[in-house]
Design a protein around this motif. Structure first.
Motif, mmCIF file in Angstrom:
data_model
loop_
_atom_site.group_PDB
_atom_site.id
_atom_site.type_symbol
_atom_site.label_atom_id
_atom_site.label_comp_id
_atom_site.label_asym_id
_atom_site.label_seq_id
_atom_site.Cartn_x
_atom_site.Cartn_y
_atom_site.Cartn_z
ATOM 1 N N SER A 3 20.860 0.090 2.361
ATOM 2 C CA SER A 3 20.299 0.685 3.566
ATOM 3 C C SER A 3 18.995 -0.015 3.898
ATOM 4 C CB SER A 3 20.079 2.182 3.377
ATOM 5 O OG SER A 3 19.232 2.417 2.299
ATOM 6 N N SER A 4 18.749 -0.191 5.176
ATOM 7 C CA SER A 4 17.504 -0.838 5.575
ATOM 8 C C SER A 4 16.348 0.124 5.331
ATOM 9 C CB SER A 4 17.575 -1.247 7.045
ATOM 10 O OG SER A 4 17.697 -0.111 7.850
ATOM 11 N N PRO A 5 15.139 -0.414 5.066
ATOM 12 C CA PRO A 5 13.994 0.436 4.750
ATOM 13 C C PRO A 5 13.694 1.482 5.804
ATOM 14 C CG PRO A 5 13.481 -1.851 4.288
ATOM 15 C CD PRO A 5 14.822 -1.826 4.979
ATOM 16 N N ASP A 6 13.967 1.189 7.071
ATOM 17 C CA ASP A 6 13.626 2.158 8.104
ATOM 18 C C ASP A 6 14.610 3.326 8.168
ATOM 19 O OD1 ASP A 6 15.828 0.948 9.216
ATOM 20 O OD2 ASP A 6 14.760 0.114 10.929
ATOM 21 N N ARG A 7 15.669 3.308 7.376
ATOM 22 C CA ARG A 7 16.639 4.404 7.368
ATOM 23 C C ARG A 7 16.449 5.330 6.164
ATOM 24 N NH1 ARG A 7 22.262 3.555 9.497
ATOM 25 N NH2 ARG A 7 21.740 3.022 11.619
ATOM 26 N N ARG A 8 15.639 4.947 5.227
ATOM 27 C CA ARG A 8 15.432 5.772 4.031
ATOM 28 C C ARG A 8 14.383 6.841 4.286
ATOM 29 N NH1 ARG A 8 14.347 1.583 -0.616
ATOM 30 N NH2 ARG A 8 13.268 0.562 1.074
ATOM 31 N N PHE A 9 14.501 7.912 3.554
ATOM 32 C CA PHE A 9 13.566 9.038 3.676
ATOM 33 C C PHE A 9 12.604 9.001 2.509
ATOM 34 C CE2 PHE A 9 12.317 13.389 2.705
ATOM 35 C CZ PHE A 9 11.812 13.775 3.938
ATOM 36 N N PRO A 10 11.348 9.217 2.740
ATOM 37 C CA PRO A 10 10.666 9.441 4.017
ATOM 38 C C PRO A 10 10.281 8.110 4.667
ATOM 39 C CG PRO A 10 9.112 9.794 2.240
ATOM 40 C CD PRO A 10 10.448 9.471 1.604
ATOM 41 N N ARG A 11 10.462 8.064 5.940
ATOM 42 C CA ARG A 11 10.142 6.833 6.672
ATOM 43 C C ARG A 11 8.664 6.486 6.585
ATOM 44 N NH1 ARG A 11 13.885 7.337 12.067
ATOM 45 N NH2 ARG A 11 15.849 7.250 10.928
ATOM 46 N N SER A 12 7.818 7.508 6.451
ATOM 47 C CA SER A 12 6.372 7.255 6.361
ATOM 48 C C SER A 12 6.021 6.434 5.122
ATOM 49 C CB SER A 12 5.607 8.572 6.337
ATOM 50 O OG SER A 12 5.966 9.329 5.186
ATOM 51 N N VAL A 13 6.917 6.371 4.157
ATOM 52 C CA VAL A 13 6.713 5.559 2.955
ATOM 53 C C VAL A 13 7.444 4.234 3.078
ATOM 54 C CG1 VAL A 13 7.210 5.388 0.472
ATOM 55 C CG2 VAL A 13 6.370 7.539 1.433
ATOM 56 N N PHE A 14 8.721 4.277 3.401
ATOM 57 C CA PHE A 14 9.570 3.095 3.308
ATOM 58 C C PHE A 14 9.454 2.122 4.465
ATOM 59 C CE2 PHE A 14 11.774 6.097 0.454
ATOM 60 C CZ PHE A 14 11.643 5.355 -0.709
ATOM 61 N N ARG A 15 8.798 2.519 5.542
ATOM 62 C CA ARG A 15 8.635 1.577 6.656
ATOM 63 C C ARG A 15 7.459 0.629 6.433
ATOM 64 N NH1 ARG A 15 6.605 6.096 10.812
ATOM 65 N NH2 ARG A 15 4.465 6.199 10.096
ATOM 66 N N HIS A 16 6.679 0.850 5.386
ATOM 67 C CA HIS A 16 5.486 0.036 5.121
ATOM 68 C C HIS A 16 5.743 -0.990 4.025
ATOM 69 C CE1 HIS A 16 2.974 2.627 7.576
ATOM 70 N NE2 HIS A 16 3.498 3.665 6.967
ATOM 71 N N GLY A 17 5.105 -2.140 4.162
ATOM 72 C CA GLY A 17 5.045 -3.123 3.092
ATOM 73 C C GLY A 17 6.385 -3.669 2.655
ATOM 74 N N SER A 18 6.393 -4.133 1.396
ATOM 75 C CA SER A 18 7.601 -4.734 0.832
ATOM 76 C C SER A 18 8.018 -3.977 -0.417
ATOM 77 C CB SER A 18 7.333 -6.203 0.499
ATOM 78 O OG SER A 18 6.283 -6.292 -0.433
ATOM 79 N N GLU A 19 9.238 -4.204 -0.831
ATOM 80 C CA GLU A 19 9.794 -3.511 -1.989
ATOM 81 C C GLU A 19 9.006 -3.872 -3.257
ATOM 82 O OE1 GLU A 19 12.442 -1.307 -2.369
ATOM 83 O OE2 GLU A 19 12.355 -1.211 -0.187
#
Length: 122
Positions: A3-19
């Motif tokens: 799943s792309s980072p912008d689809r994971r919950f919470p988006r406030s965490v996973f939409r930032h930075g890199s893995e």
């Protein structure tokens, strides 16, 4: 399927930075789960303290029980925000934030311990 980072919950965490390294993310999750287990133990202890109706001054016993139960309810919420802050910091390569959960637990345990002590002595 990844799943792309912008689809994971919470988006406030996973939409930032890199893995980050998966080991660090999993360690962060294990810490959250440990705080959740601690919260369950606090709730069980608070219920047991009141349900056993030990020979103590009842109002102080009830107060100690409520401190344990309320802390058990609040602790996972605090741990969730802590997990989010740590995960976001790792993703952005920033220093890890100071965790508030330890002090919350310490204050609650001391408060309930003092209430139980006073209930026994009264």
């Amino acid at each position: 399927m990844n799943s792309s980072p912008d689809r994971r919950f919470p988006r406030s965490v996973f939409r930032h930075g890199s893995e980050p390294d998966v080991r660090f993310s999993l360690a962060n999750e294990r810490t959250f789960l440990a705080w959740t287990r601690t919260a369950l133990a606090l709730i069980a202890g608070g219920v047991a303290l009141e349900a056993l109706a030990l020979d103590m001054y009842a109002p102080l016993r009830l107060a100690a029980s409520l401190v344990l139960i309320v802390t058990g309810i609040v602790l996972p919420v605090i741990a969730w925000f802590e997990w989010s802050r740590v995960e976001r910091a790792m993703r952005l390569g920033r220093p890890l934030p100071h965790p508030p959960t330890g002090i919350v637990l310490a204050v609650a345990v001391v408060a309930s311990g003092v209430l139980v002590l006073l209930a026994v002595l009264r």
